[in-house]
Design a protein around this motif. Structure first.
Motif, PDB file in Angstrom:
ATOM      1  N   VAL A   1       0.849  -0.735   0.080  1.00  0.00           N
ATOM      2  CA  VAL A   1      -0.260  -0.123  -0.496  1.00  0.00           C
ATOM      3  C   VAL A   1       0.832   1.137   0.052  1.00  0.00           C
ATOM      4  N   GLU A   2       2.085   1.613   0.454  1.00  0.00           N
ATOM      5  CA  GLU A   2       2.344   2.224   0.586  1.00  0.00           C
ATOM      6  C   GLU A   2       3.124   2.263  -0.629  1.00  0.00           C
ATOM      7  N   ALA A   3       3.972   1.690  -0.733  1.00  0.00           N
ATOM      8  CA  ALA A   3       4.507   1.499  -2.524  1.00  0.00           C
ATOM      9  C   ALA A   3       3.003   1.612  -3.989  1.00  0.00           C
ATOM     10  N   ALA A   4       2.138   1.772  -3.466  1.00  0.00           N
ATOM     11  CA  ALA A   4       1.194   2.290  -4.510  1.00  0.00           C
ATOM     12  C   ALA A   4       0.929   0.934  -5.072  1.00  0.00           C
ATOM     13  N   LEU A   5       1.054   0.020  -4.668  1.00  0.00           N
ATOM     14  CA  LEU A   5       0.863  -1.387  -5.517  1.00  0.00           C
ATOM     15  C   LEU A   5       0.026  -2.284  -5.235  1.00  0.00           C
ATOM     16  N   VAL A   6      -1.166  -1.610  -4.898  1.00  0.00           N
ATOM     17  CA  VAL A   6      -2.501  -2.340  -4.540  1.00  0.00           C
ATOM     18  C   VAL A   6      -3.133  -2.983  -5.293  1.00  0.00           C
ATOM     19  N   TRP A   7      -2.665  -2.371  -6.391  1.00  0.00           N
ATOM     20  CA  TRP A   7      -3.094  -3.266  -7.483  1.00  0.00           C
ATOM     21  C   TRP A   7      -2.208  -4.903  -8.058  1.00  0.00           C
ATOM     22  N   THR A   8      -1.841  -5.134  -7.232  1.00  0.00           N
ATOM     23  CA  THR A   8      -1.351  -6.760  -7.308  1.00  0.00           C
ATOM     24  C   THR A   8      -1.778  -7.672  -6.113  1.00  0.00           C
ATOM     25  N   LEU A   9      -2.707  -6.698  -5.226  1.00  0.00           N
ATOM     26  CA  LEU A   9      -3.249  -7.699  -4.723  1.00  0.00           C
ATOM     27  C   LEU A   9      -4.268  -8.602  -4.643  1.00  0.00           C
ATOM     28  N   GLY A  10      -4.639  -9.699  -4.993  1.00  0.00           N
ATOM     29  CA  GLY A  10      -5.572 -10.457  -5.299  1.00  0.00           C
ATOM     30  C   GLY A  10      -6.791  -9.497  -4.889  1.00  0.00           C
ATOM     31  N   LYS A  11      -8.359  -9.401  -5.561  1.00  0.00           N
ATOM     32  CA  LYS A  11      -9.462 -10.148  -4.586  1.00  0.00           C
ATOM     33  C   LYS A  11     -10.064 -10.296  -3.957  1.00  0.00           C
ATOM     34  N   ARG A  12      -9.399 -11.626  -3.838  1.00  0.00           N
ATOM     35  CA  ARG A  12      -9.699 -13.018  -3.503  1.00  0.00           C
ATOM     36  C   ARG A  12      -9.687 -12.679  -1.970  1.00  0.00           C
ATOM     37  N   ARG A  13      -7.796 -12.597  -2.506  1.00  0.00           N
ATOM     38  CA  ARG A  13      -6.933 -12.867  -1.568  1.00  0.00           C
ATOM     39  C   ARG A  13      -6.876 -11.797  -0.021  1.00  0.00           C
ATOM     40  N   ARG A  14      -7.639  -9.989  -0.816  1.00  0.00           N
ATOM     41  CA  ARG A  14      -8.105  -9.324   0.075  1.00  0.00           C
ATOM     42  C   ARG A  14      -8.949  -9.570   1.162  1.00  0.00           C
ATOM     43  N   GLU A  15     -10.069 -10.637   0.124  1.00  0.00           N
ATOM     44  CA  GLU A  15     -11.133 -10.916   1.098  1.00  0.00           C
ATOM     45  C   GLU A  15     -10.543 -11.961   2.450  1.00  0.00           C
ATOM     46  N   ALA A  16     -10.575 -12.823   1.760  1.00  0.00           N
ATOM     47  CA  ALA A  16      -9.661 -13.841   2.724  1.00  0.00           C
ATOM     48  C   ALA A  16      -8.816 -14.047   2.997  1.00  0.00           C
ATOM     49  N   MET A  17      -7.712 -13.008   3.247  1.00  0.00           N
ATOM     50  CA  MET A  17      -7.087 -11.864   4.511  1.00  0.00           C
ATOM     51  C   MET A  17      -6.481 -13.532   4.473  1.00  0.00           C
ATOM     52  N   ASP A  18      -5.652 -14.065   3.500  1.00  0.00           N
ATOM     53  CA  ASP A  18      -4.861 -15.240   3.382  1.00  0.00           C
ATOM     54  C   ASP A  18      -3.420 -15.332   3.435  1.00  0.00           C
ATOM     55  N   PHE A  19      -2.878 -14.476   3.083  1.00  0.00           N
ATOM     56  CA  PHE A  19      -1.486 -13.970   2.273  1.00  0.00           C
ATOM     57  C   PHE A  19      -0.393 -13.570   3.571  1.00  0.00           C
ATOM     58  N   PRO A  20       0.301 -13.837   3.888  1.00  0.00           N
ATOM     59  CA  PRO A  20       1.417 -13.180   4.321  1.00  0.00           C
ATOM     60  C   PRO A  20       1.814 -11.661   4.747  1.00  0.00           C
ATOM     61  N   GLY A  21       1.233 -11.176   5.735  1.00  0.00           N
ATOM     62  CA  GLY A  21       1.428  -9.603   6.056  1.00  0.00           C
ATOM     63  C   GLY A  21       0.142  -9.635   6.467  1.00  0.00           C
ATOM     64  N   ALA A  22      -0.643  -9.920   5.667  1.00  0.00           N
ATOM     65  CA  ALA A  22      -2.567  -9.772   5.150  1.00  0.00           C
ATOM     66  C   ALA A  22      -3.135  -8.561   6.520  1.00  0.00           C
ATOM     67  N   GLN A  23      -3.154  -9.037   7.798  1.00  0.00           N
ATOM     68  CA  GLN A  23      -3.183  -8.699   8.788  1.00  0.00           C
ATOM     69  C   GLN A  23      -2.834  -6.995   9.213  1.00  0.00           C
ATOM     70  N   VAL A  24      -1.805  -6.570   8.458  1.00  0.00           N
ATOM     71  CA  VAL A  24      -1.217  -5.125   8.491  1.00  0.00           C
ATOM     72  C   VAL A  24      -1.474  -4.399   6.942  1.00  0.00           C
ATOM     73  N   ILE A  25      -1.036  -5.589   6.337  1.00  0.00           N
ATOM     74  CA  ILE A  25      -1.984  -4.943   4.089  1.00  0.00           C
ATOM     75  C   ILE A  25      -3.187  -4.454   4.187  1.00  0.00           C
ATOM     76  N   VAL A  26      -4.184  -5.292   4.643  1.00  0.00           N
ATOM     77  CA  VAL A  26      -5.102  -5.225   4.242  1.00  0.00           C
ATOM     78  C   VAL A  26      -5.873  -3.666   4.996  1.00  0.00           C
ATOM     79  N   PRO A  27      -5.934  -3.989   6.105  1.00  0.00           N
ATOM     80  CA  PRO A  27      -6.366  -2.408   7.199  1.00  0.00           C
ATOM     81  C   PRO A  27      -5.997  -0.884   6.191  1.00  0.00           C
ATOM     82  N   GLN A  28      -5.061  -1.337   5.988  1.00  0.00           N
ATOM     83  CA  GLN A  28      -4.200   0.111   5.179  1.00  0.00           C
ATOM     84  C   GLN A  28      -4.229   0.463   3.286  1.00  0.00           C
ATOM     85  N   ILE A  29      -5.340  -0.101   2.933  1.00  0.00           N
ATOM     86  CA  ILE A  29      -5.672  -0.241   1.415  1.00  0.00           C
ATOM     87  C   ILE A  29      -7.468   0.791   2.111  1.00  0.00           C
ATOM     88  N   LYS A  30      -8.022   0.430   3.170  1.00  0.00           N
ATOM     89  CA  LYS A  30      -9.236   1.821   3.084  1.00  0.00           C
ATOM     90  C   LYS A  30      -8.426   2.798   4.669  1.00  0.00           C
TER      91      LYS A  30
END
Length: 407
Positions: free
Chosen positions: A288-317
């Motif tokens: 998110v800081e790097a302006a690379l949110v577009w690399t995050l798959g929609k399904r992956r964001r919703e599932a929050m099942d990738f490394p660091g998701a608990q930090v990254i996903v809340p940063q999006i909004k």
């Protein structure tokens, strides 16, 4: 797309030439001595062609050839250039759990990829930091083809091997194989026209980020992927090592093709707004800081099942304290590590990449600034030799990209 690897950007001197100090700077980017540098299978060929070899992340690589940096850069934008990128790690991932394996390491939706379709993705850690950027292709040959960065080669291999062993220990089916193929990047507006004369496949049916295995100028078994690190249309060709020099020589018979090195590759990628791992992104930077949110798959964001998701996903909004931005300025060149200043002269960030743009005739740079100062059109400044030089936050890419997509 991001194609780098713990790299040190080239410093360009007057008229696009790299100054003498630049060579010393490249040699300093790795601790190993000149006798211990790794070599690609094309190393002898580079020297025969007059390539100026430098230490690049522990590899002996050509920084430029007979053409100056400026000439090589512009030739790529106007015609096409051939780059040796064989120092990058090419990995094949086999087994029925190969997608599960890869999705346990990256932020992208690998399961949704069609046969022979690829995507840029990121290895992340549990703190949300970026371990590396990579391209993952779901081949029609029942394996994933992964290309990651040279400077992170050992780290990436250890990460993948460790996870594969964990999966196998619980009954998972996955195994890895390193490809020893040479990797060539043919980049520029005439690249595909040149390549089409040597292949039977219709390259008009091969869009950006898609891949196919084909014979290239009589060399069988080459994987051609429509991608690159310049912002131009072009391909990367993974070619069997025993016939790599032959293929390079055949490509160079076309007068539109010129050899190019790391200097042009760095300024080309910066004009295209593409990140350099180790400079613009690293383990302390989130997508998110790097302006690379577009690399995050929609399904992956919703599932929050990738490394660091608990930090990254809340940063999006939410809000982040810093964000990567593009900067344009006139005057003296902007270089990495120079302070970025608010209009009042207060330090608010730091430049991570910068050089004079051969196409725009202005300075282009990227760096991180406080979130509230990241809006396009914001007037800031960069401290250059203790002087404040105006800089404008600008949308990237600085030079329009020309990736080929199907209509």
């Amino acid at each position: 797309m991001l194609r780098a690897g713990c790299r040190v950007a080239v410093r360009v001197g007057p008229r696009g030439q790299e100054p003498g100090a630049g060579g010393r700077r490249w040699r300093r980017c790795c601790s190993s001595g000149p006798d211990s540098l790794k070599q690609t299978p094309l190393h002898a060929f580079h020297r025969q062609q007059g390539g100026r070899m430098v230490n690049f992340a522990g590899w002996s690589m050509p920084v430029q050839y007979a053409l100056s940096h400026l000439e090589s850069h512009l030739h790529t934008r106007q015609h096409c250039s051939l780059f040796d990128v064989s120092h990058m790690l090419q990995t094949k991932v086999f087994g029925r759990d190969r997608v599960k394996f890869m999705e346990s390491l990256v932020v992208g939706d690998i399961a949704e990829l069609k046969p022979d379709q690829g995507t840029l993705s990121l290895f992340t850690n549990e703190e949300g930091g970026i371990l590396d950027d990579l391209i993952v292709t779901n081949t029609s040959k029942q394996h994933l083809y992964v290309v990651s960065n040279a400077g992170c080669r050992e780290k990436d291999w250890a990460l993948m091997q460790g996870r594969a062993e964990e999966l196998r220990a619980t009954g998972g089916d996955v195994h890895l194989e390193v490809s020893e193929n040479v990797l060539l990047a043919l980049q520029g507006p005439s690249a595909v026209q040149v390549l089409q004369t040597g292949v039977s496949d219709d390259l008009a049916k091969l869009p950006f980020m898609s891949s196919a295995v084909m014979g290239v100028f009589g060399v069988p078994g080459c994987r051609v992927t429509r991608c690159g690190y310049t912002g131009e249309d072009g391909v990367e060709i993974s070619v069997p090592v025993g016939r790599a020099v032959e293929l390079v020589e055949l490509l160079l018979r076309d007068p539109q093709v010129q050899l190019a090195g790391l200097a042009a590759r760095d300024s080309l990628r910066l004009e295209a707004g593409l990140c350099l791992y180790g400079n613009d992104i690293d383990e302390t930077t989130t997508p998110v800081e790097a302006a690379l949110v577009w690399t995050l798959g929609k399904r992956r964001r919703e599932a929050m099942d990738f490394p660091g998701a608990q930090v990254i996903v809340p940063q999006i909004k939410g809000k982040v304290k810093r964000k990567r931005v593009g900067l344009i300025s006139t005057g003296p060149p902007i270089r990495p590590h120079m302070p970025i200043l608010s209009p009042e002269g207060r330090p608010i960030g730091e430049v991570t990449s910068g050089c004079p743009s051969p196409c725009l005739k202005k300075n282009v740079a990227m760096g991180y600034v406080a979130g509230e100062q990241s809006r396009v059109g914001t007037v800031l400044a960069v401290e250059v030799r203790k002087k404040s030089c105006p800089a404008l936050v600008t949308r990237m890419p600085f030079v329009p990209t020309r990736y080929y997509t199907l209509k």
